[in-house]
Design an enzyme around this catalytic site. Structure first.
Site, PDB file in Angstrom:
ATOM      1  N   VAL A   1       0.821  -1.210   0.000  1.00 47.77           N
ATOM      2  CA  VAL A   1       0.000   0.000   0.000  1.00 47.77           C
ATOM      3  C   VAL A   1       0.854   1.259   0.000  1.00 47.77           C
ATOM      4  CG1 VAL A   1      -1.730   1.291   1.300  1.00 47.77           C
ATOM      5  CG2 VAL A   1      -1.929  -1.193   1.089  1.00 47.77           C
TER       6      VAL A   1
ATOM      7  N   SER B   1       3.959   1.690  -1.035  1.00 50.81           N
ATOM      8  CA  SER B   1       4.641   1.837  -2.321  1.00 50.81           C
ATOM      9  C   SER B   1       3.698   2.406  -3.375  1.00 50.81           C
ATOM     10  CB  SER B   1       5.192   0.479  -2.780  1.00 50.81           C
ATOM     11  OG  SER B   1       5.710   0.556  -4.080  1.00 50.81           O
TER      12      SER B   1
ATOM     13  N   ASN C   1      14.144  -9.713   2.383  1.00 54.48           N
ATOM     14  CA  ASN C   1      13.762 -10.496   1.206  1.00 54.48           C
ATOM     15  C   ASN C   1      14.955 -11.101   0.480  1.00 54.48           C
ATOM     16  OD1 ASN C   1      11.525  -7.869   0.762  1.00 54.48           O
ATOM     17  ND2 ASN C   1      10.855  -9.923   1.274  1.00 54.48           N
TER      18      ASN C   1
ATOM     19  N   ARG D   1      12.069  -7.171  -8.660  1.00 57.93           N
ATOM     20  CA  ARG D   1      12.785  -7.921  -7.639  1.00 57.93           C
ATOM     21  C   ARG D   1      13.335  -9.242  -8.170  1.00 57.93           C
ATOM     22  NH1 ARG D   1      12.026  -6.711  -1.601  1.00 57.93           N
ATOM     23  NH2 ARG D   1      14.252  -6.956  -2.020  1.00 57.93           N
TER      24      ARG D   1
ATOM     25  N   GLU E   1       9.844 -15.351  -1.108  1.00 51.47           N
ATOM     26  CA  GLU E   1      10.157 -13.964  -0.761  1.00 51.47           C
ATOM     27  C   GLU E   1      11.125 -13.878   0.417  1.00 51.47           C
ATOM     28  OE1 GLU E   1       8.384 -10.916  -2.148  1.00 51.47           O
ATOM     29  OE2 GLU E   1       8.060 -12.289  -3.817  1.00 51.47           O
TER      30      GLU E   1
ATOM     31  N   HIS F   1       3.910  -9.348   3.137  1.00 51.92           N
ATOM     32  CA  HIS F   1       4.818 -10.315   3.753  1.00 51.92           C
ATOM     33  C   HIS F   1       4.403 -10.526   5.203  1.00 51.92           C
ATOM     34  CE1 HIS F   1       8.023  -8.866   0.709  1.00 51.92           C
ATOM     35  NE2 HIS F   1       7.522 -10.000   0.298  1.00 51.92           N
TER      36      HIS F   1
ATOM     37  N   CYS G   1      12.186  -4.795   7.505  1.00 53.20           N
ATOM     38  CA  CYS G   1      12.446  -5.043   6.087  1.00 53.20           C
ATOM     39  C   CYS G   1      13.909  -4.792   5.746  1.00 53.20           C
ATOM     40  CB  CYS G   1      11.573  -4.142   5.205  1.00 53.20           C
ATOM     41  SG  CYS G   1       9.854  -4.653   5.064  1.00 53.20           S
TER      42      CYS G   1
END
Length: 448
Positions: free
Chosen positions: A29, A31, A113, A141, A177, A253, A372
């Protein structure tokens, strides 16, 4: 602040020079909300370094992982763009601007990640195991695993202590991930661990109960494959499905809705599809009593959990048995979240005795909080001594990296700036210097 023989090191991702807000991550959201705005790469990198330094100053072991090579001009050439670097960038900006934004993404800053890691205490052969995440759910990614593998291989190079596996096949069935969907629960870092793998969907079989709005990025099959690679037994693993409603609320995540450390599992009521079954299995396999810290929906809504990244916080062990929770500043700005922290967590019967607030706004606006930004690696004294390169945070290294950022990073970057060939030259120059500063060798494609 660790067990005597084993210590958890947080390896934070150094923010890259092309840090920008392109809104690439569907289901993230923050991003999507900030897509198209101007970013400040210099401020982002300095904020990350300051967080690392402040934790190192408090006695927590802190390492650094390098950013990816961006823009990834090789990826654009693979997709049919030809000519000089400037011609490739110009053509991509005119014909496929979304591809240009993708190959300039600085998303590798979120090293949760980067890979999944199993300590030697738990693995089948007594070595520390690494599997780079294939990140196949999004193109920007998906470009990372090859370089991630080289960076990890350069730092954890001693094959007597470290084992490196290839990323899983980059197909939807094995969508992986990394450690953002993995937590290790234990008595202490040197004790036996139970590995909690959280997935959003099953590729083969399952009952079809999945999110409807946003994609589930982790499959059960991927989590099972990583556990097999690392030699974990059935008694050491718990596979739990993430609650579909949480994913549809923007919990892309599991580390956005739950965090574990030692015997503590700090989680939201809607973290897991079958909460009680997950807790019961952990309790049955864990060698020490589980300490669950449950935040009910009535105290913190899913919307507030996502906007504040309350659960995307670092939970760190202290020598006296207490724990410190490192939260983003947005938690302090949200009344419901701050009340939950003060009234339910700090006042509760659990080891969390302190909350530290850190400003990581540049990262938060792109969808990543303190958790993160780091990959957790538990190492013995001998394994830490076997590390290669100059990647452990010190006063001297912090000062040198700060000077490096100030010399090479721009203080404003918009998606339109990504086509500037000078930006590409600036980035390659900066990264080449960084590999020498950190003494990791030639890990980038342009150096090879």
């Amino acid at each position: 602040m660790s067990d005597t023989a084993y210590q958890e090191i947080n390896f934070d991702g150094l923010v890259g020079p092309t840090h920008n807000y392109a809104g690439l991550a569907h289901g993230n959201v923050a991003s999507m909300r900030h897509g198209g705005l101007a970013s400040n790469p210099r401020e982002a990198a300095l904020q990350g370094l300051d967080k690392m330094k402040s934790l190192a100053d408090l006695g927590y072991a802190q390492g650094i992982l390098l950013p990816q090579q961006r823009p990834d001009l090789g990826a654009l050439r693979d997709l049919g763009f030809t000519g000089s670097n400037a011609q490739v960038l110009k053509a991509a900006s005119e014909q496929a601007p979304q591809l240009l934004r993708a190959v300039c993404s600085a998303s590798s800053m979120w090293t949760a990640n980067a890979a999944t890691v199993t300590p030697s205490r738990d693995s089948g052969d007594g070595r520390v195991h690494f599997t780079p995440a294939n990140l196949q759910s999004s193109f920007h990614r998906y470009l990372e695993p090859a370089t991630t593998g080289r960076i990890l291989g350069a730092i954890f190079a001693d094959d007597g202590h470290f084992a490196h596996h290839p990323a899983l096949p980059a197909t939807p069935a094995f969508s992986d991930e990394g450690a953002a969907n993995h937590a290790r629960l234990c008595d202490g870092h040197g004790g036996p661990g139970v590995h909690l793998y959280v997935y959003g969907r099953q590729a083969f079989g399952g009952d079809g109960v999945e999110p409807r709005r946003y994609p589930a990025r982790q499959t059960l099959e991927a989590s099972q494959a990583v556990a097999r690679q690392h030699g974990l037994s059935e008694e050491q693993v718990v596979f739990a499905q993430q609650h579909p409603d949480a994913i549809d609320a923007g919990v892309f995540h599991n580390d956005v809705i739950a965090v574990g450390n030692g015997p503590v599992l700090f989680y939201h009521e809607l973290a897991f599809r079958d909460e009680e079954a997950v807790l019961d299995e952990i309790r049955a396999k864990l060698s020490t009593p589980l300490i669950p810290i449950r935040v009910p929906l009535e105290a913190v809504s899913l919307e507030d959990a996502v906007s504040s990244y309350l659960f995307n916080s670092q939970l760190l062990s202290n020598d006296d048995g207490s724990m410190t929770l490192v939260v983003p500043g947005e938690c302090q700005e949200n009344e419901a979240v701050w009340n939950a922290l003060q009234n339910a967590i700090l006042a509760g019967p659990n080891p969390i005795g302190e909350v530290l607030v850190k400003d990581v706004k540049q990262s938060m606006r792109n969808g990543g909080g303190p958790a993160c930004l780091r990959l957790r690696v538990v190492l013995s004294d001998a394994e830490r001594a076997a590390l290669s390169g100059r990647v452990m945070m010190t006063d001297t290294l912090h000062a040198e990296l700060g000077d490096w950022v100030k010399r090479h990073y721009r203080d404003s970057l918009t998606p339109a700036d990504l086509a500037d060939p000078q930006l590409a030259e600036e980035t390659l120059t900066a990264l080449d210097e960084l590999t020498r500063l950190l003494k990791v060798g030639n890990v980038y494609a342009f150096q090879r």
